[in-house]
Design a protein around this motif. Structure first.
Motif, PDB file in Angstrom:
ATOM      1  N   THR A 129      73.068  59.032  -6.316  1.00  0.00           N
ATOM      2  CA  THR A 129      73.753  57.898  -5.682  1.00  0.00           C
ATOM      3  C   THR A 129      74.015  58.102  -4.186  1.00  0.00           C
ATOM      4  OG1 THR A 129      75.925  58.773  -6.289  1.00  0.00           O
ATOM      5  CG2 THR A 129      74.876  57.238  -7.848  1.00  0.00           C
ATOM      6  N   GLY A 130      73.639  59.244  -3.666  1.00  0.00           N
ATOM      7  CA  GLY A 130      73.906  59.553  -2.253  1.00  0.00           C
ATOM      8  C   GLY A 130      73.240  58.612  -1.272  1.00  0.00           C
ATOM      9  N   GLY A 131      72.085  58.090  -1.610  1.00  0.00           N
ATOM     10  CA  GLY A 131      71.393  57.169  -0.710  1.00  0.00           C
ATOM     11  C   GLY A 131      72.176  55.896  -0.472  1.00  0.00           C
ATOM     12  N   TYR A 132      72.925  55.468  -1.467  1.00  0.00           N
ATOM     13  CA  TYR A 132      73.759  54.274  -1.299  1.00  0.00           C
ATOM     14  C   TYR A 132      74.848  54.552  -0.266  1.00  0.00           C
ATOM     15  CZ  TYR A 132      71.461  52.612  -5.509  1.00  0.00           C
ATOM     16  OH  TYR A 132      70.510  52.222  -6.422  1.00  0.00           O
ATOM     17  N   ILE A 133      75.465  55.727  -0.369  1.00  0.00           N
ATOM     18  CA  ILE A 133      76.538  56.093   0.570  1.00  0.00           C
ATOM     19  C   ILE A 133      75.984  56.190   1.985  1.00  0.00           C
ATOM     20  CG2 ILE A 133      78.230  57.878   1.163  1.00  0.00           C
ATOM     21  CD1 ILE A 133      78.294  58.475  -1.959  1.00  0.00           C
ATOM     22  N   ILE A 134      74.837  56.800   2.151  1.00  0.00           N
ATOM     23  CA  ILE A 134      74.194  56.853   3.473  1.00  0.00           C
ATOM     24  C   ILE A 134      73.846  55.436   3.928  1.00  0.00           C
ATOM     25  CG2 ILE A 134      72.146  57.650   4.731  1.00  0.00           C
ATOM     26  CD1 ILE A 134      72.209  60.094   2.705  1.00  0.00           C
ATOM     27  N   GLY A 135      73.407  54.609   2.997  1.00  0.00           N
ATOM     28  CA  GLY A 135      73.082  53.222   3.306  1.00  0.00           C
ATOM     29  C   GLY A 135      74.287  52.416   3.779  1.00  0.00           C
ATOM     30  N   PHE A 136      75.507  52.824   3.360  1.00  0.00           N
ATOM     31  CA  PHE A 136      76.705  52.108   3.811  1.00  0.00           C
ATOM     32  C   PHE A 136      76.821  52.141   5.335  1.00  0.00           C
ATOM     33  CE2 PHE A 136      79.146  53.377  -0.313  1.00  0.00           C
ATOM     34  CZ  PHE A 136      78.390  52.482  -1.054  1.00  0.00           C
ATOM     35  N   ILE A 137      76.437  53.248   5.927  1.00  0.00           N
ATOM     36  CA  ILE A 137      76.533  53.390   7.390  1.00  0.00           C
ATOM     37  C   ILE A 137      75.592  52.405   8.068  1.00  0.00           C
ATOM     38  CG2 ILE A 137      76.210  54.971   9.345  1.00  0.00           C
ATOM     39  CD1 ILE A 137      76.821  57.266   7.200  1.00  0.00           C
ATOM     40  N   ALA A 138      74.349  52.399   7.626  1.00  0.00           N
ATOM     41  CA  ALA A 138      73.365  51.467   8.211  1.00  0.00           C
ATOM     42  C   ALA A 138      73.744  50.021   7.901  1.00  0.00           C
ATOM     43  CB  ALA A 138      71.965  51.780   7.665  1.00  0.00           C
ATOM     44  N   ALA A 139      74.211  49.758   6.685  1.00  0.00           N
ATOM     45  CA  ALA A 139      74.586  48.390   6.301  1.00  0.00           C
ATOM     46  C   ALA A 139      75.740  47.890   7.160  1.00  0.00           C
ATOM     47  CB  ALA A 139      74.961  48.347   4.820  1.00  0.00           C
ATOM     48  N   ALA A 140      76.748  48.727   7.369  1.00  0.00           N
ATOM     49  CA  ALA A 140      77.889  48.320   8.196  1.00  0.00           C
ATOM     50  C   ALA A 140      77.430  48.027   9.624  1.00  0.00           C
ATOM     51  CB  ALA A 140      78.963  49.402   8.196  1.00  0.00           C
ATOM     52  N   PHE A 141      76.576  48.890  10.151  1.00  0.00           N
ATOM     53  CA  PHE A 141      76.106  48.685  11.522  1.00  0.00           C
ATOM     54  C   PHE A 141      75.335  47.370  11.640  1.00  0.00           C
ATOM     55  CE2 PHE A 141      73.027  48.970  14.942  1.00  0.00           C
ATOM     56  CZ  PHE A 141      73.865  49.258  16.013  1.00  0.00           C
ATOM     57  N   PHE A 142      74.360  47.157  10.766  1.00  0.00           N
ATOM     58  CA  PHE A 142      73.524  45.958  10.885  1.00  0.00           C
ATOM     59  C   PHE A 142      74.262  44.677  10.502  1.00  0.00           C
ATOM     60  CE2 PHE A 142      70.165  49.160  11.052  1.00  0.00           C
ATOM     61  CZ  PHE A 142      69.535  48.731  12.220  1.00  0.00           C
ATOM     62  N   THR A 143      75.180  44.753   9.554  1.00  0.00           N
ATOM     63  CA  THR A 143      75.989  43.579   9.223  1.00  0.00           C
ATOM     64  C   THR A 143      76.807  43.164  10.440  1.00  0.00           C
ATOM     65  OG1 THR A 143      76.111  44.190   6.884  1.00  0.00           O
ATOM     66  CG2 THR A 143      77.804  42.678   7.699  1.00  0.00           C
ATOM     67  N   GLY A 144      77.483  44.124  11.040  1.00  0.00           N
ATOM     68  CA  GLY A 144      78.273  43.838  12.238  1.00  0.00           C
ATOM     69  C   GLY A 144      77.417  43.367  13.393  1.00  0.00           C
ATOM     70  N   LEU A 145      76.253  43.972  13.562  1.00  0.00           N
ATOM     71  CA  LEU A 145      75.357  43.606  14.664  1.00  0.00           C
ATOM     72  C   LEU A 145      74.864  42.166  14.526  1.00  0.00           C
ATOM     73  CD1 LEU A 145      73.951  44.727  17.216  1.00  0.00           C
ATOM     74  CD2 LEU A 145      72.013  45.316  15.739  1.00  0.00           C
ATOM     75  N   ILE A 146      74.505  41.770  13.323  1.00  0.00           N
ATOM     76  CA  ILE A 146      74.058  40.382  13.108  1.00  0.00           C
ATOM     77  C   ILE A 146      75.157  39.413  13.519  1.00  0.00           C
ATOM     78  CG2 ILE A 146      73.478  38.672  11.330  1.00  0.00           C
ATOM     79  CD1 ILE A 146      72.006  41.024   9.853  1.00  0.00           C
ATOM     80  N   LEU A 147      76.387  39.720  13.135  1.00  0.00           N
ATOM     81  CA  LEU A 147      77.502  38.840  13.496  1.00  0.00           C
ATOM     82  C   LEU A 147      77.763  38.847  15.002  1.00  0.00           C
ATOM     83  CD1 LEU A 147      79.805  39.542  10.464  1.00  0.00           C
ATOM     84  CD2 LEU A 147      78.750  37.356  11.068  1.00  0.00           C
ATOM     85  N   GLU A 148      77.652  40.002  15.611  1.00  0.00           N
ATOM     86  CA  GLU A 148      77.861  40.092  17.063  1.00  0.00           C
ATOM     87  C   GLU A 148      76.811  39.313  17.841  1.00  0.00           C
ATOM     88  OE1 GLU A 148      79.677  44.550  16.502  1.00  0.00           O
ATOM     89  OE2 GLU A 148      77.902  44.315  17.760  1.00  0.00           O
ATOM     90  N   LYS A 149      75.602  39.247  17.318  1.00  0.00           N
ATOM     91  CA  LYS A 149      74.503  38.556  18.016  1.00  0.00           C
ATOM     92  C   LYS A 149      74.452  37.069  17.693  1.00  0.00           C
ATOM     93  CE  LYS A 149      72.826  42.265  19.922  1.00  0.00           C
ATOM     94  NZ  LYS A 149      72.925  42.476  21.344  1.00  0.00           N
ATOM     95  N   THR A 150      75.201  36.638  16.672  1.00  0.00           N
ATOM     96  CA  THR A 150      75.181  35.219  16.289  1.00  0.00           C
ATOM     97  C   THR A 150      76.593  34.658  16.443  1.00  0.00           C
ATOM     98  OG1 THR A 150      75.449  35.766  13.938  1.00  0.00           O
ATOM     99  CG2 THR A 150      73.189  35.495  14.751  1.00  0.00           C
ATOM    100  N   ARG A 151      77.209  34.310  15.325  1.00  0.00           N
ATOM    101  CA  ARG A 151      78.572  33.763  15.345  1.00  0.00           C
ATOM    102  C   ARG A 151      79.367  34.324  14.170  1.00  0.00           C
ATOM    103  NH1 ARG A 151      79.862  29.752  18.547  1.00  0.00           N
ATOM    104  NH2 ARG A 151      81.463  28.945  17.157  1.00  0.00           N
ATOM    105  N   TYR A 152      80.659  34.474  14.397  1.00  0.00           N
ATOM    106  CA  TYR A 152      81.550  34.912  13.330  1.00  0.00           C
ATOM    107  C   TYR A 152      81.987  33.694  12.525  1.00  0.00           C
ATOM    108  CZ  TYR A 152      82.055  39.849  14.325  1.00  0.00           C
ATOM    109  OH  TYR A 152      81.821  41.193  14.444  1.00  0.00           O
ATOM    110  N   THR A 153      81.113  33.262  11.636  1.00  0.00           N
ATOM    111  CA  THR A 153      81.421  32.169  10.711  1.00  0.00           C
ATOM    112  C   THR A 153      81.128  32.662   9.306  1.00  0.00           C
ATOM    113  OG1 THR A 153      79.181  31.267  10.777  1.00  0.00           O
ATOM    114  CG2 THR A 153      80.757  30.415  12.427  1.00  0.00           C
TER     115      THR A 153
END
Length: 189
Positions: free
Chosen positions: A87-111
Protein backbone atom coordinates in the motif's frame (compact mmCIF):
# COMPACT_ATOMS: atom_id res chain seq x y z
CA UNK A 1 2.34 39.84 9.32
CA UNK A 2 6.09 39.38 9.56
CA UNK A 3 8.05 36.61 7.86
CA UNK A 4 8.45 34.57 11.04
CA UNK A 5 4.68 34.60 11.65
CA UNK A 6 4.04 33.50 8.06
CA UNK A 7 6.44 30.58 8.41
CA UNK A 8 4.85 29.55 11.69
CA UNK A 9 1.39 29.68 10.14
CA UNK A 10 2.52 27.58 7.15
CA UNK A 11 4.11 25.03 9.46
CA UNK A 12 1.01 24.83 11.64
CA UNK A 13 -1.28 24.45 8.61
CA UNK A 14 0.82 21.56 7.30
CA UNK A 15 0.94 19.90 10.73
CA UNK A 16 -2.81 20.29 11.26
CA UNK A 17 -3.65 18.75 7.88
CA UNK A 18 -1.13 15.93 8.36
CA UNK A 19 -2.93 15.21 11.65
CA UNK A 20 -6.35 15.35 9.94
CA UNK A 21 -5.06 12.82 7.40
CA UNK A 22 -3.81 10.57 10.21
CA UNK A 23 -7.21 10.67 11.90
CA UNK A 24 -9.11 10.06 8.65
CA UNK A 25 -6.80 7.12 7.88
CA UNK A 26 -8.42 5.26 10.76
CA UNK A 27 -11.81 5.34 9.05
CA UNK A 28 -11.48 2.24 6.92
CA UNK A 29 -13.24 -0.62 5.23
CA UNK A 30 -10.92 -3.63 5.01
CA UNK A 31 -10.44 -5.31 1.63
CA UNK A 32 -8.08 -8.21 0.80
CA UNK A 33 -5.04 -6.17 -0.30
CA UNK A 34 -5.82 -2.46 0.04
CA UNK A 35 -8.42 -1.02 2.44
CA UNK A 36 -10.80 1.79 1.57
CA UNK A 37 -9.91 4.57 3.99
CA UNK A 38 -10.58 8.21 4.74
CA UNK A 39 -7.00 9.14 3.85
CA UNK A 40 -7.82 10.06 0.27
CA UNK A 41 -10.71 12.25 1.41
CA UNK A 42 -8.30 14.06 3.73
CA UNK A 43 -5.76 14.45 0.91
CA UNK A 44 -8.40 16.08 -1.30
CA UNK A 45 -9.61 18.40 1.46
CA UNK A 46 -6.02 19.35 2.28
CA UNK A 47 -5.12 20.16 -1.32
CA UNK A 48 -8.35 22.07 -1.90
CA UNK A 49 -7.83 24.22 1.18
CA UNK A 50 -4.05 24.68 1.22
CA UNK A 51 -3.14 24.52 -2.46
CA UNK A 52 -0.32 22.73 -4.24
CA UNK A 53 2.80 23.48 -2.21
CA UNK A 54 1.35 23.46 1.30
CA UNK A 55 -0.88 20.49 0.48
CA UNK A 56 2.10 18.49 -0.78
CA UNK A 57 4.19 19.49 2.26
CA UNK A 58 1.37 18.37 4.57
CA UNK A 59 1.38 14.97 2.83
CA UNK A 60 5.19 14.76 3.05
CA UNK A 61 4.83 15.38 6.80
CA UNK A 62 2.15 12.71 7.03
CA UNK A 63 4.27 10.18 5.12
CA UNK A 64 7.38 11.07 7.15
CA UNK A 65 5.79 10.67 10.56
CA UNK A 66 4.22 7.39 9.49
CA UNK A 67 7.49 6.14 8.04
CA UNK A 68 9.23 7.11 11.28
CA UNK A 69 6.96 4.62 13.03
CA UNK A 70 4.06 6.63 14.41
CA UNK A 71 0.79 4.72 13.84
CA UNK A 72 -0.80 7.24 11.46
CA UNK A 73 -1.43 5.05 8.43
CA UNK A 74 -4.62 3.01 7.94
CA UNK A 75 -5.25 0.48 10.69
CA UNK A 76 -3.03 2.39 13.14
CA UNK A 77 0.05 1.19 11.26
CA UNK A 78 3.36 2.90 10.77
CA UNK A 79 6.98 2.26 9.89
CA UNK A 80 9.09 2.08 6.75
CA UNK A 81 7.75 -1.39 5.92
CA UNK A 82 4.34 0.19 5.18
CA UNK A 83 5.83 2.63 2.68
CA UNK A 84 7.82 -0.22 1.10
CA UNK A 85 4.85 -2.61 1.16
CA UNK A 86 1.84 -3.17 -1.09
CA UNK A 87 0.00 0.00 0.00
CA UNK A 88 3.03 2.31 0.10
CA UNK A 89 2.50 3.56 -3.44
CA UNK A 90 -0.81 5.08 -2.43
CA UNK A 91 0.87 7.01 0.39
CA UNK A 92 3.57 8.27 -1.98
CA UNK A 93 0.79 9.10 -4.44
CA UNK A 94 -0.86 11.33 -1.81
CA UNK A 95 2.03 13.79 -2.18
CA UNK A 96 1.70 14.01 -5.96
CA UNK A 97 -2.12 14.04 -5.75
CA UNK A 98 -2.12 16.92 -3.26
CA UNK A 99 0.31 18.90 -5.39
CA UNK A 100 -1.56 18.42 -8.68
CA UNK A 101 -5.01 18.87 -7.13
CA UNK A 102 -3.92 22.18 -5.64
CA UNK A 103 -2.12 23.20 -8.83
CA UNK A 104 -5.20 22.63 -10.99
CA UNK A 105 -7.21 24.86 -8.67
CA UNK A 106 -4.50 27.52 -8.59
CA UNK A 107 -4.39 27.63 -12.40
CA UNK A 108 -8.18 27.71 -12.82
CA UNK A 109 -10.76 28.76 -10.23
CA UNK A 110 -11.62 27.76 -6.69
CA UNK A 111 -15.15 26.56 -7.39
CA UNK A 112 -16.82 23.29 -6.47
CA UNK A 113 -17.00 22.08 -10.12
CA UNK A 114 -13.29 22.83 -10.70
CA UNK A 115 -12.43 21.28 -7.35
CA UNK A 116 -14.34 18.15 -8.40
CA UNK A 117 -12.23 17.92 -11.57
CA UNK A 118 -9.04 18.57 -9.59
CA UNK A 119 -9.92 16.02 -6.90
CA UNK A 120 -10.84 13.41 -9.51
CA UNK A 121 -7.44 13.96 -11.12
CA UNK A 122 -5.87 13.57 -7.68
CA UNK A 123 -7.74 10.30 -7.18
CA UNK A 124 -6.41 9.00 -10.50
CA UNK A 125 -2.86 9.99 -9.54
CA UNK A 126 -3.14 8.22 -6.18
CA UNK A 127 -4.57 5.08 -7.79
CA UNK A 128 -1.85 5.11 -10.44
CA UNK A 129 0.99 5.31 -7.89
CA UNK A 130 -0.67 2.75 -5.64
CA UNK A 131 -1.44 0.23 -8.36
CA UNK A 132 2.07 0.34 -9.83
CA UNK A 133 3.66 -0.41 -6.46
CA UNK A 134 1.00 -3.03 -5.63
CA UNK A 135 1.67 -4.82 -8.93
CA UNK A 136 5.40 -5.10 -8.34
CA UNK A 137 5.42 -5.75 -4.58
CA UNK A 138 2.75 -8.46 -4.69
CA UNK A 139 3.94 -9.68 -8.11
CA UNK A 140 0.56 -9.35 -9.81
CA UNK A 141 -0.26 -9.07 -13.48
CA UNK A 142 -1.74 -5.78 -14.62
CA UNK A 143 -5.24 -7.25 -14.73
CA UNK A 144 -5.02 -8.45 -11.13
CA UNK A 145 -3.38 -5.21 -9.96
CA UNK A 146 -6.18 -3.15 -11.49
CA UNK A 147 -8.80 -5.49 -10.01
CA UNK A 148 -7.28 -5.10 -6.53
CA UNK A 149 -5.87 -1.59 -6.68
CA UNK A 150 -8.23 0.49 -8.84
CA UNK A 151 -11.67 -0.95 -9.55
CA UNK A 152 -12.86 -1.22 -5.91
CA UNK A 153 -11.98 2.46 -5.36
CA UNK A 154 -13.41 4.31 -8.37
CA UNK A 155 -17.01 4.76 -7.22
CA UNK A 156 -16.06 5.56 -3.61
CA UNK A 157 -13.27 7.79 -4.95
CA UNK A 158 -15.75 9.87 -6.94
CA UNK A 159 -17.89 10.32 -3.82
CA UNK A 160 -14.79 11.35 -1.87
CA UNK A 161 -13.79 13.76 -4.68
CA UNK A 162 -17.18 15.45 -4.42
CA UNK A 163 -17.02 15.61 -0.59
CA UNK A 164 -13.44 16.94 -0.66
CA UNK A 165 -14.48 19.58 -3.18
CA UNK A 166 -17.53 20.72 -1.26
CA UNK A 167 -15.88 20.64 2.18
CA UNK A 168 -12.60 22.08 0.91
CA UNK A 169 -14.10 25.04 -0.94
CA UNK A 170 -16.50 25.82 1.92
CA UNK A 171 -13.81 25.65 4.61
CA UNK A 172 -11.26 27.49 2.46
CA UNK A 173 -13.61 30.48 2.04
CA UNK A 174 -14.18 30.60 5.81
CA UNK A 175 -10.46 30.33 6.62
CA UNK A 176 -9.61 33.13 4.18
CA UNK A 177 -12.37 35.28 5.65
CA UNK A 178 -11.02 34.64 9.16
CA UNK A 179 -7.46 35.34 7.91
CA UNK A 180 -6.31 31.90 9.04
CA UNK A 181 -4.96 31.13 5.57
CA UNK A 182 -3.84 33.68 3.05
CA UNK A 183 -5.07 34.08 -0.47
CA UNK A 184 -1.98 33.49 -2.57
CA UNK A 185 -3.48 32.42 -5.86
CA UNK A 186 -4.50 34.28 -8.96
CA UNK A 187 -8.16 33.28 -9.07
CA UNK A 188 -10.76 32.42 -6.45
CA UNK A 189 -14.46 31.76 -6.30
Amino acid sequence: MNEQSKKLRLTLNCAIFAAVTAIMAQVEVPLPLVPISGQTLAVGITATILGSRQGAVAMVCYAAIGTAGLPVFAGLSGGPQILAGPTGGYIIGFIAAAFFTGLILEKTRYTIPMAMIANTAGMIITLMFGTIQLKFIVDLGWKEALASGVYPFVFVGLIKAFLASWIGITVRKQLIQASLITETYKKTA
